[in-house]
Design a protein around this motif. Structure first.
Motif, short mmCIF file in Angstrom:
data_model
loop_
_atom_site.label_atom_id
_atom_site.label_comp_id
_atom_site.label_asym_id
_atom_site.label_seq_id
_atom_site.Cartn_x
_atom_site.Cartn_y
_atom_site.Cartn_z
N ALA A 9 7.07 -18.34 52.30
CA ALA A 9 6.01 -18.38 51.28
C ALA A 9 6.55 -17.91 49.93
CB ALA A 9 4.83 -17.52 51.72
N VAL A 10 7.40 -16.87 49.94
CA VAL A 10 8.00 -16.38 48.70
C VAL A 10 8.89 -17.47 48.10
CG1 VAL A 10 9.66 -14.74 47.74
CG2 VAL A 10 7.91 -13.94 49.31
N ALA A 11 9.71 -18.10 48.94
CA ALA A 11 10.63 -19.14 48.45
C ALA A 11 9.86 -20.29 47.81
CB ALA A 11 11.50 -19.64 49.60
N LYS A 12 8.76 -20.67 48.42
CA LYS A 12 7.97 -21.78 47.89
C LYS A 12 7.24 -21.39 46.60
CE LYS A 12 7.24 -24.23 52.27
NZ LYS A 12 6.24 -24.67 53.28
N GLU A 13 6.80 -20.14 46.51
CA GLU A 13 6.05 -19.72 45.33
C GLU A 13 6.95 -19.42 44.14
OE1 GLU A 13 2.86 -16.25 43.90
OE2 GLU A 13 3.32 -16.52 46.04
N PHE A 14 8.10 -18.78 44.41
CA PHE A 14 8.93 -18.30 43.32
C PHE A 14 10.25 -19.07 43.16
CE2 PHE A 14 6.35 -14.66 44.65
CZ PHE A 14 5.73 -14.34 43.46
N GLY A 15 10.52 -19.99 44.10
CA GLY A 15 11.75 -20.75 44.04
C GLY A 15 12.94 -19.99 44.59
N THR A 16 14.07 -20.67 44.68
CA THR A 16 15.30 -20.05 45.17
C THR A 16 16.41 -20.33 44.18
OG1 THR A 16 15.92 -22.04 46.42
CG2 THR A 16 14.63 -20.35 47.60
N PRO A 17 17.46 -19.49 44.21
CA PRO A 17 17.65 -18.28 45.02
C PRO A 17 16.68 -17.19 44.58
CG PRO A 17 19.75 -19.08 44.13
CD PRO A 17 18.66 -19.78 43.38
N VAL A 18 16.35 -16.28 45.51
CA VAL A 18 15.44 -15.20 45.19
C VAL A 18 15.75 -14.00 46.08
CG1 VAL A 18 13.67 -16.09 46.77
CG2 VAL A 18 13.02 -14.54 44.91
N TYR A 19 15.75 -12.82 45.47
CA TYR A 19 15.86 -11.57 46.22
C TYR A 19 14.47 -11.06 46.54
CZ TYR A 19 20.90 -10.87 45.68
OH TYR A 19 22.26 -10.99 45.76
N VAL A 20 14.28 -10.61 47.78
CA VAL A 20 12.98 -10.11 48.24
C VAL A 20 13.19 -8.72 48.85
CG1 VAL A 20 10.93 -10.61 49.60
CG2 VAL A 20 12.38 -12.49 48.81
N TYR A 21 12.38 -7.75 48.42
CA TYR A 21 12.50 -6.37 48.91
C TYR A 21 11.19 -5.94 49.57
CZ TYR A 21 15.99 -6.82 45.21
OH TYR A 21 17.00 -7.28 44.39
N ASP A 22 11.31 -5.35 50.74
CA ASP A 22 10.15 -4.91 51.51
C ASP A 22 9.97 -3.41 51.30
OD1 ASP A 22 8.24 -4.22 53.37
OD2 ASP A 22 9.15 -5.30 55.03
N ALA A 23 8.92 -3.01 50.59
CA ALA A 23 8.68 -1.60 50.28
C ALA A 23 8.50 -0.77 51.54
CB ALA A 23 7.45 -1.46 49.38
N ASN A 24 7.91 -1.35 52.57
CA ASN A 24 7.69 -0.60 53.81
C ASN A 24 9.01 -0.16 54.44
OD1 ASN A 24 4.89 -0.64 53.79
ND2 ASN A 24 4.77 -2.59 54.88
N LYS A 25 10.03 -1.00 54.35
CA LYS A 25 11.32 -0.65 54.93
C LYS A 25 11.98 0.48 54.13
CE LYS A 25 14.69 -0.95 57.83
NZ LYS A 25 14.52 -0.52 59.24
#
Length: 401
Positions: A9-25
């Protein structure tokens, strides 16, 4: 680590390449450290060189972390993110003396790792401003020579064999030494490295009456492959607590213990998503060519770092053997002969453990645009850095012709 559906969903919304960070982790890793060292007077300074996006700094501050900085610009970013000066440790290396003076004027902790700089600081400020001294304990550690910083050939720290020289400077200038520091490298699996270093630091501490803290740096190992072991921080916390209790019984003193985790806090939180541009069969190899390169993720080329690569678009496809390469006009191989679920052109692939030294070491080589960054927080997908535009390539250039 985010679910595959969320990453698509992130890739489709924001395009690629893209870095994604999970705050919970990130929060999970921070809590793991605070729990492991709950029986010590421990403080944790996030090594922001691993990832300095201002939103990540603000989130670290919200968790209760302090900040470890290696440039005056990082110090200023930390202050802008809300850290108080006393929450910031400034450990520069091979910088102009005036940069250290600027750090002093900003009232942050100053960590000096060079005899000549120590003497200049003492001559100029005497005992008016406390300093920490970074020592080189001559301990070989770390997963790769390029990320080992405590060995005899390292540029970092003042050799423990130069203690007499340090003592002469302190005596002649009246320098106020309130901390001792060491950092032996990254990817340290053996907790004995920290315990040996602590013994060295505590022995040195007896020579300086005003020591308030011992900073053991970091280098906690995170697993990149299924067979990897991570640093046993729980056992390390127990052993360090025992060591400080014994030191207190023998000396009547119990300094704080500081750590500077960077990769440990953010590496596993990060995913780097790319798109497969081409599948190229040669006489010997099947290449997957993706829409990125070492301009976005240099770790595999720089120090042979391993990143697990998965096919988000076809996770249940039959396994095939691929060599994954980028679109840069240089050799930019991410992985040789890697088993991945069958890749088709336009599939989304993800590099795991990409939160540390991924975007942070990216560049515009080949005049390629830097990727976007997205933070997953409270079920929201937050754009925290826009993707470069063509205009960004020119914004600091001065056209004179």
């Amino acid at each position: 680590m985010a679910a595959n559906e969320e990453l698509i969903a992130v890739a489709k919304e924001f395009g690629t390449p893209v870095y994604v960070y999970d705050a919970n982790k990130i929060k999970e890793q921070y809590n793991k450290l605070t729990t492991a060292f709950e029986h010590t007077n421990a403080k944790f300074f996030y090594a922001c060189k691993s990832l300095t996006n201002i939103n990540i700094l603000k989130y670290m501050h919200s968790l209760g972390a302090n900040l470890d900085c290696v440039s005056i610009q990082e110090v200023k970013l930390g202050l802008k993110a809300g850290f108080a000066p006393e929450q910031i440790m400034f450990t520069p290396n091979c910088v102009d003396f005036e940069e250290i003076v600027e750090g002093k004027e900003l009232n942050v902790h100053i960590n000096i790792d060079n005899i000549s700089i120590l003497e200049r600081f003492g001559n100029r400020f005497g005992n008016s401003y406390p300093v920490c001294i970074r020592l080189n304990p001559h301990i070989m550690a770390g997963g790769n020579y390029k990320i080992s910083t405590g060995h005899i050939d390292s540029k970092f720290g003042i050799s423990i064999h130069q203690l007499r020289h340090i003592e002469r400077i302190v005596k002649s200038t009246g320098l106020h030494v309130n901390g001792l520091h060491m950092h032996t490298g990254s990817e340290i699996k053996d907790i004995g490295v920290f315990l040996t270093g602590l013994d060295v630091m505590l022995d040195v501490a007896t020579r300086f009456p005003d020591i308030e803290f011992i900073d053991l740096g970091s280098g906690f190992k995170v697993p990149y492959q299924e067979t990897d072991m991570e640093t046993d921080v729980k056992t390390l916390g127990e052993r360090i607590a025992e060591t400080f209790d014994k030191y207190e019984q023998e000396t009547g003193k119990k300094p704080d213990v500081w750590f500077e985790p960077g990769k440990y806090l953010v590496s596993e939180s990060g995913d780097f998503i790319v798109k497969a541009n081409v599948i190229k069969h040669t006489t010997a190899t099947v290449f997957v060519g993706v829409n990125s390169g070492f301009n976005h993720l240099i770790r595999p080329m720089f120090y042979e770092a391993y990143h697990k690569i998965e096919n988000l678009s076809n996770p249940h496809g039959a396994d095939r053997i691929y060599t994954v390469v980028g679109n840069i006009c240089e050799t930019d191989t991410f992985a040789w002969d890697r088993k991945i679920a069958e890749v088709r052109e336009s599939d989304f692939l993800v590099f795991r453990n990409a939160g540390a030294y991924g975007f942070e070491m990216s560049s515009n080589f080949n005049s390629r645009l830097k990727p976007a960054e997205v933070l997953l927080l409270d079920d929201k997908k937050l754009l925290i850095r826009k993707r470069d535009t063509f205009e960004d390539l020119l914004k600091n250039q001065v056209e004179v012709l």
